[in-house]
Each structure stands twice: as C-alpha cells, then as structure tokens.
Write a protein that holds these residues in place. Sequence first.
Motif, PDB file in Angstrom:
ATOM      1  N   ASP A  31       0.827  -1.212   0.000  1.00 24.44           N
ATOM      2  CA  ASP A  31       0.000   0.000   0.000  1.00 24.44           C
ATOM      3  C   ASP A  31       0.866   1.269   0.000  1.00 24.44           C
ATOM      4  O   ASP A  31       1.773   1.405   0.823  1.00 24.44           O
ATOM      5  CB  ASP A  31      -0.929  -0.016   1.226  1.00 24.44           C
ATOM      6  CG  ASP A  31      -2.131   0.880   1.045  1.00 24.44           C
ATOM      7  OD1 ASP A  31      -1.967   2.019   0.582  1.00 24.44           O
ATOM      8  OD2 ASP A  31      -3.246   0.434   1.354  1.00 24.44           O
ATOM      9  N   THR A  67      -7.112   3.757  -1.542  1.00 22.41           N
ATOM     10  CA  THR A  67      -6.892   2.321  -1.371  1.00 22.41           C
ATOM     11  C   THR A  67      -8.014   1.416  -1.907  1.00 22.41           C
ATOM     12  O   THR A  67      -7.763   0.538  -2.725  1.00 22.41           O
ATOM     13  CB  THR A  67      -6.673   2.023   0.126  1.00 22.41           C
ATOM     14  OG1 THR A  67      -5.513   2.746   0.526  1.00 22.41           O
ATOM     15  CG2 THR A  67      -6.464   0.547   0.389  1.00 22.41           C
ATOM     16  N   HIS A 236      -1.326   3.001  -5.131  1.00 22.33           N
ATOM     17  CA  HIS A 236      -1.155   4.432  -5.428  1.00 22.33           C
ATOM     18  C   HIS A 236       0.169   4.876  -4.827  1.00 22.33           C
ATOM     19  O   HIS A 236       0.810   4.098  -4.108  1.00 22.33           O
ATOM     20  CB  HIS A 236      -2.301   5.273  -4.835  1.00 22.33           C
ATOM     21  CG  HIS A 236      -2.528   4.962  -3.388  1.00 22.33           C
ATOM     22  ND1 HIS A 236      -1.645   5.382  -2.404  1.00 22.33           N
ATOM     23  CD2 HIS A 236      -3.474   4.231  -2.757  1.00 22.33           C
ATOM     24  CE1 HIS A 236      -2.055   4.932  -1.239  1.00 22.33           C
ATOM     25  NE2 HIS A 236      -3.158   4.211  -1.413  1.00 22.33           N
TER      26      HIS A 236
HETATM   27 ZN    ZN Z   1      -3.623   2.617  -0.262  1.00 24.20          ZN
END
Ligand code: ZN
Length: 402
Positions: A31, A67, A236
């Motif tokens: 993430d 997310t 991202h």
């Molecule tokens: Zn994320």
Amino acid sequence: MKKRFLLLLLFVITAITFAAPKPYVILVSFDGFRWDYLNRGITPNLEKVKADGVSALSFRPVFPSKTFPNHLSIITGMYPAHHGIIANSFGDPFSKSFYRMGDTNAVRDGRWYLGEAFWETAERQNIITASYFWPGSELQLSYRRPTYREYYDHNRLYEKRIDGVVNWLQLPSDKRPRFITLYFHETDSQGHEFGTDSPQINEAINKLDGLVGLLFQKLDEIKMRDSVNVIFLSDHGMTNISVERSINIEKIVGQYKVKFIDDGPLMMIGPAKENFNEVYQTLKKNEKHYKVYLREELPDYFHFSNHPFIAPIVIVADLGWSLITNRRSDWLAKTKGTHGYDNNQLDMHGIFLAVGPNFKKNYRTGTIWNIDVYPLLCKIFEIMPRTNIDGKLERIEFILNR
Ligand code: ZN
Ligand code: AMP
Ligand code: ZN
C-alpha cells in the motif's frame, strides 16, 4: 476393440502428459509504495526481481487514488464508477446507507460490489483462489469470494501473512490455490505519518523489501520458487502535504446549505437544490489551488461521472494541497503525506514488478495501467475474462513470455 481401447488410452496419457499445468500467481500489494521509492538504493530484493523479471517505470492508479477504489480496480479491471467502490467511504443517498472500509458488515455486503473480482472469474472456471487480505475479498456470498481468505487484521504480523500463503501452497494439489493475494500497509502508514522523505518511510520501504526476500526464501524451501509467478504492485503513491497548503471550503460556501463529503485531496459537495448554482459559481470564482467540477464535467480520464453515488459537485485539490472544513481539520496537523489526487500526477503512481515462468526476464517498460491487471491474470490462466471490463489485454500482454 482392444486396439481401439489401447489407442484411446494412449491419447488420454498423451493429453495428460502434455496438458499445460495450471500456473501459480501470488499478487502482492504494498500500500502506498510510490514508483520512485525503488530508486533509493534500499530495495536489493526488488532490484533482483527487476533483473529476473518485468518492471514498469510506474503503475498508474485510477481516480480517486485511494486504497479501496484502486484495489477493486486492480482485481476487477474496472473503473470505480463501474465496480461501485467510488471511495474508501461513501453513502447511498437513496437507501441512506453507508459503505466504510472499517465497517465489517458493509465491506462484506455484496450489494456494493458491481464488478466481478478475478477470484470469482477464476473459481467459476475451476481455479482455486485464496486471499491473505484484499479489499472486497470478504463477501458473505460464497460464490463471490475466494475459497480461502483471511478477514482483515491490521495488526497481523507480516511474517505470519507470508506463512499463511506458504501453507496454502503446501495443500494437496486438488485443494491448493493457484491464485493468492497478499497485502501489506507499511509504506502507506509511514508515508501518511512522516512524509515521503523521512527516515521512517525509508525504513518501511526497506522492511517491505526484506519481506520480498523472505517470501522467496520460503518458496525456495518448499521448492516452488521457479514455478510461481509473483507480482508486486501498489495501489497508489504518496505526496507531502502541509497545514500551510490547505483551503477551507466551508469558509468559501459555508453561508449556503451544503453537505461536505470527505476532505483532503478530494471533496464532494451536495448542495440543496435551491442554491446549487450559487454554490458552484462561488467555488468557481475562488478556484485557487483546486479545481471544481460538476459531476458531468470531470475530465474524461477520471472516468468518474457515471455513478449515482458521486455527488453533483466534485472538488479536486492541486497536488500537495488539502481541502478542509471548520470541523475536521485536526488530522492535517498530524499528517505529512497523502494521496487521492489526479491519477495522472506522477506522485500518485505506484510500482509494478513481476517475476516467474510466465513473465519476460530483465524487461523494463513504461507506465502500466492498473485496470489492465485483471485481463493479464485471465491471460496467464487462459480463462475467459468478463466482457464488460475497462482494462485492455493489448496494453499489457507484451510483458508475458511467448
Ligand atoms: Zn492505499
Ligand atoms: P487509505 O486511507 O486509502 O490510505 O487506506 C489505507 C488503509 O486501508 C490501511 O491502513 C488499512 O487499514 C486499510 N485497509 C487495507 N486493506 C483493507 C481491508 N481488506 N479491509 C479493511 N481495511 C483495509
Ligand atoms: Zn493511504
């Protein structure tokens, strides 16, 4: 008769011997791992993946670069307006109900998810799948989730997650999953708290790289390293923000009856019908360090107009700027980095690396789009993708062998 039987037997044996074995894919998400974190000289294991496999210059998220919308786009091949998860949290104004990523009942309720996740496509075509965390993997409907899955536990030790995956790979072959997801939040959490240039983010990057090494070591131990494809990607990137670069939208249109939905890089506004035009015109007049759009006017490449839960006015902050209201701005003082901005901003781009028998070796390419991963997975497993997706195999298949 006997001869015909022998011939048939020979045919069956040949077919079994030469039938391509089903591949394995582990899809790992880091993430908030920005594309250029790979250039800091602190990721030796990912460097090795680059040399042995495919690496993209960057991995383009969908808008909004958050997310849940992005994990769902990766796994369905659809833009958020099509797969339905338009934000981490959002409301259904018709039934007055809410989807929130932290709400266990909501994230398990299939009615929010309008796309078909890869695990559904695969299971329908006789491929066993598993998920060690992934947004959208916990649905109550058994035919919409992987055969094996773990319910999200933010504090579950990273090593334990890897052990879980390796255990699945040691199941008897008729029970063993061929596709497995795996998720780590480290770079997102540290990026938010300390920013993209901090010692803490470098520690996080290095820690995740260590887990890459650990995963390969464990695959070695069970003698599967050469047969498994592993894709490392992120949802991202991240960019630095500051209290000085904030705009209080409530100060601009607070005199009207308006509802402020979300804050930070992106805010949606639900004005009452009677003052809709005034609100929009006032925001337009004050357009500095942000862009204000009517839902239908959003740039085409956002693909963010066509969903009834998107509010009629959408404000997108310029990179590094934050949109706030009077009430909820305390988070800003405690936050050094964020994401959610325009998905063409390079700071919002993530990483994409892949290694294994189905991928080219030492092959470097430009930017890859995350909506193209779903058709790529279908191609690797030689199964039929859904036809209503936004991703395109022809934009990505050149990274495969053959
Ligand atoms: Zn994320
Ligand atoms: P964001 O606000 O977009 O930065 O979201 C990142 C957060 O999403 C992480 O810190 C996790 O707590 C949360 N998250 C990631 N995956 C899941 C999941 N499968 N279920 C619930 N929450 C998740
Ligand atoms: Zn985040």
